[in-house]
Design a protein around this motif. Structure first.
Motif, mmCIF file in Angstrom:
data_model
loop_
_atom_site.group_PDB
_atom_site.id
_atom_site.type_symbol
_atom_site.label_atom_id
_atom_site.label_comp_id
_atom_site.label_asym_id
_atom_site.label_seq_id
_atom_site.Cartn_x
_atom_site.Cartn_y
_atom_site.Cartn_z
ATOM 1 N N ILE A 238 -56.702 -16.937 3.657
ATOM 2 C CA ILE A 238 -55.960 -18.206 3.760
ATOM 3 C C ILE A 238 -54.494 -17.975 3.412
ATOM 4 O O ILE A 238 -53.588 -18.455 4.095
ATOM 5 C CB ILE A 238 -56.570 -19.283 2.830
ATOM 6 C CG1 ILE A 238 -58.030 -19.573 3.207
ATOM 7 C CG2 ILE A 238 -55.751 -20.573 2.887
ATOM 8 C CD1 ILE A 238 -58.783 -20.402 2.168
ATOM 9 N N ASN A 242 -51.258 -18.379 5.870
ATOM 10 C CA ASN A 242 -50.184 -19.315 5.537
ATOM 11 C C ASN A 242 -48.819 -18.635 5.524
ATOM 12 O O ASN A 242 -47.820 -19.211 5.973
ATOM 13 C CB ASN A 242 -50.475 -20.005 4.195
ATOM 14 C CG ASN A 242 -51.459 -21.174 4.354
ATOM 15 O OD1 ASN A 242 -51.722 -21.620 5.479
ATOM 16 N ND2 ASN A 242 -51.996 -21.661 3.254
ATOM 17 N N VAL A 243 -48.781 -17.401 5.036
ATOM 18 C CA VAL A 243 -47.521 -16.651 5.061
ATOM 19 C C VAL A 243 -47.086 -16.419 6.503
ATOM 20 O O VAL A 243 -45.903 -16.593 6.842
ATOM 21 C CB VAL A 243 -47.671 -15.299 4.317
ATOM 22 C CG1 VAL A 243 -46.507 -14.367 4.634
ATOM 23 C CG2 VAL A 243 -47.777 -15.540 2.818
ATOM 24 N N ASN A 245 -47.912 -18.234 9.132
ATOM 25 C CA ASN A 245 -47.541 -19.534 9.690
ATOM 26 C C ASN A 245 -46.134 -19.940 9.246
ATOM 27 O O ASN A 245 -45.353 -20.480 10.018
ATOM 28 C CB ASN A 245 -48.532 -20.615 9.246
ATOM 29 C CG ASN A 245 -49.929 -20.398 9.823
ATOM 30 O OD1 ASN A 245 -50.105 -19.636 10.765
ATOM 31 N ND2 ASN A 245 -50.917 -21.054 9.245
ATOM 32 N N HIS A 277 -57.243 -19.327 10.299
ATOM 33 C CA HIS A 277 -56.260 -20.234 9.696
ATOM 34 C C HIS A 277 -54.854 -20.008 10.250
ATOM 35 O O HIS A 277 -53.909 -20.672 9.826
ATOM 36 C CB HIS A 277 -56.233 -20.051 8.181
ATOM 37 C CG HIS A 277 -57.565 -20.268 7.524
ATOM 38 N ND1 HIS A 277 -58.171 -21.501 7.474
ATOM 39 C CD2 HIS A 277 -58.425 -19.406 6.928
ATOM 40 C CE1 HIS A 277 -59.337 -21.390 6.846
ATOM 41 N NE2 HIS A 277 -59.521 -20.141 6.517
ATOM 42 N N ALA A 278 -54.699 -19.055 11.159
ATOM 43 C CA ALA A 278 -53.363 -18.718 11.676
ATOM 44 C C ALA A 278 -53.061 -19.549 12.910
ATOM 45 O O ALA A 278 -53.892 -19.660 13.809
ATOM 46 C CB ALA A 278 -53.281 -17.232 12.008
ATOM 47 N N VAL A 279 -51.879 -20.131 12.962
ATOM 48 C CA VAL A 279 -51.520 -21.008 14.075
ATOM 49 C C VAL A 279 -51.116 -20.194 15.299
ATOM 50 O O VAL A 279 -51.231 -20.654 16.423
ATOM 51 C CB VAL A 279 -50.438 -22.025 13.640
ATOM 52 C CG1 VAL A 279 -49.094 -21.365 13.431
ATOM 53 C CG2 VAL A 279 -50.311 -23.176 14.623
ATOM 54 N N ARG A 280 -50.655 -18.977 15.057
ATOM 55 C CA ARG A 280 -50.352 -18.062 16.165
ATOM 56 C C ARG A 280 -51.362 -16.921 16.158
ATOM 57 O O ARG A 280 -51.909 -16.570 15.128
ATOM 58 C CB ARG A 280 -48.952 -17.447 15.979
ATOM 59 C CG ARG A 280 -47.822 -18.313 16.448
ATOM 60 C CD ARG A 280 -46.490 -17.636 16.170
ATOM 61 N NE ARG A 280 -46.343 -17.364 14.735
ATOM 62 C CZ ARG A 280 -45.900 -18.257 13.858
ATOM 63 N NH1 ARG A 280 -45.528 -19.444 14.252
ATOM 64 N NH2 ARG A 280 -45.806 -17.942 12.588
#
Lengths: 310, 310
Positions: A238, A242-243, A245, A277-280
């Motif tokens: 997670i 987040n890093v 993102n 959890h990664a947007v890319r």
């Protein structure tokens, strides 16, 4: 040009002479003394003992550093903002001395000569007793407005979750710092779960459950330590997502004792835990284990000292 | 020197002429057309209509931009990596044109002339339909390895939590993006809870529940919208604390429609929600509401264009 890098840990001090090839040519290792004055004298002696005279010295310590002064170093006794170790050592050795956070040193070492080479947007997670981090953003080491960046271990990933050593809840370190992981194992053992972790510790004559002790218990499939490591990987995933993102880094280096013992498969597990959890899309090779082992801190400290020479 | 800043939103396009005083001297506002070609023609015309000739133009759009090209712009129809709007406009207007993410423009505007003045470690959260963010790190606008940084809205703060528009769970935007907040209100209304939100929307003749509609329902103490805003503030607090823990910024600017309507008390609530999760003490005035209102995007776009002139 020769530089000296010093890696001050809670247990040992490593010192190395680093050349223009970014390699450690000569090294020394001793126990960390308890007083700061003793440490200054000892580091000074260790640097002098090296097979060459450095033009500058970099020192990495576990703590928050700003402008070469300690802001906070909870794991080193007696280090305060008033303890100007860099100035004392500089006066002693007659060369410039830089004081830097140890995880930042580790990452810079990996950036210059290890697994971070070629990336200018690099994040480093250092897994040891606690969880530290370093950053290279836009081709430059980053340490924040007051030297306090990189508190990756205290990103809250499970609000209301496990109690962390810092007193708050749900921090990554509460799941993935070795000290907290060992506390979890102890609590589960006290509650009647069977684990071989502490037998391995005793067998190896260690005062605490080191990364090697953890790796041994994991290798034999111990259920309790396996479950705790699963939780650690989930929390790290997670955090890493987040890093990515937030900062759009192009590589994440995982270093420190635990990463050294568990290797690339451990980095791969963290990447797999991060992906959902990664947007890319995260590239396959985005999370890599550190390449310099124990040397990354020494090399990075030396390279930071080199950079400051202008 | 005169610059033009263009702020392209899903609904409107704002264009402004910005001087050396970083203020908007002359402005124009029109609806956003649906096709990209029409947009290029329209922006070109709007810039020419301004009371002065800019030496460069900056355009902010909601999307991921890298090297002046769109990587992703889910809220703008027909914009792809092949749509080189900057080059088309530049050919049309005869001056350099920069294309930048809109939240980054907003933050740069606040940095140069608004609530971010004087800080070189600045984070900006933009609250509108979605949740965007911009960053100034070490005195420089930051946009990551591939222009994709600032996905603050997609930081996961409640793993396994509410479903986000991006398909993942527990993102900040799932709690604090106006579109998702409105969906939550609709779901609660459908489940029998009473809320005045949609009456306010109808009264104002709006196609969607705008920030003004939300502010009106909140002002009269509507329970449903109050609960949803509480959740938004809690999620934003965790996110802001994590940004502070990771990046050690010294100021956080909160902008966008929702912040504009709710003002500094809203920023104070976010700060209060962040504090328990912050590893370092957060200064009282650390979280501030944007100062330029609707102008921040236009000013920032113009200032980024100015910066690129070298």
């Amino acid at each position: 040009m020769l530089l000296a890098g010093v890696d001050v840990g809670g247990t040992n001090i490593g010192v190395g002479l680093v050349g223009d090839d970014h390699q450690v040519h000569h090294r020394a290792k001793e126990d960390t003394p308890t007083s700061v004055d003793a440490l200054v004298a000892q580091v000074s002696r260790m640097v002098r003992s090296l097979d060459g005279t450095p033009e500058a010295v970099g020192i990495g310590i576990p703590g928050i550093i700003h402008d070469d002064r300690v802001v906070q170093a909870p794991n080193l006794e007696g280090w305060t903002a008033e303890t100007d170790v860099a100035a004392q050592l500089s006066a002693d050795l007659g060369v410039p001395v830089s004081l830097v956070n140890d995880a930042q040193c580790g990452l810079v070492g990996e950036w210059v000569a290890g697994a971070g080479q070629g990336s200018d947007f690099l994040f480093g997670v250092w897994l040891g007793t606690g969880v530290g981090a370093g950053m290279v953003l836009d081709g430059k080491g980053y340490d924040g407005a007051n030297g306090g960046s990189g508190e990756f271990g205290h990103l809250v990933v499970r609000p209301g979750g496990a109690r962390c050593g810092c007193g708050r809840r749900g921090c990554i370190e509460a799941y993935a710092g070795r000290r907290m992981m060992t506390e979890s194992a102890r609590a589960l053992a006290a509650a009647g779960r069977k684990t071989s972790l502490f037998e391995h510790q005793e067998e190896r004559g260690k005062a605490k459950a080191t990364s090697g002790v953890w790796a041994a218990a994991l290798a034999e499939g111990d259920r309790v330590v396996t479950e705790i490591l699963d939780e650690a990987v989930a929390a790290l995933g997670i955090g890493v997502a987040n890093v990515c993102n937030l900062l759009d880094v192009d590589r994440v280096v995982v270093g420190g004792g635990m990463a050294g013992k568990l290797g690339q498969p451990f980095a791969d597990r963290i990447a797999a835990a991060a992906r959902p959890h990664a947007v890319r899309k995260m590239a396959d090779s985005m999370v890599v284990v550190a390449g310099l082992g124990d040397d990354s801190g020494v090399v990075g400290a030396a390279e930071i000292a080199r950079g400051r020479l202008g």
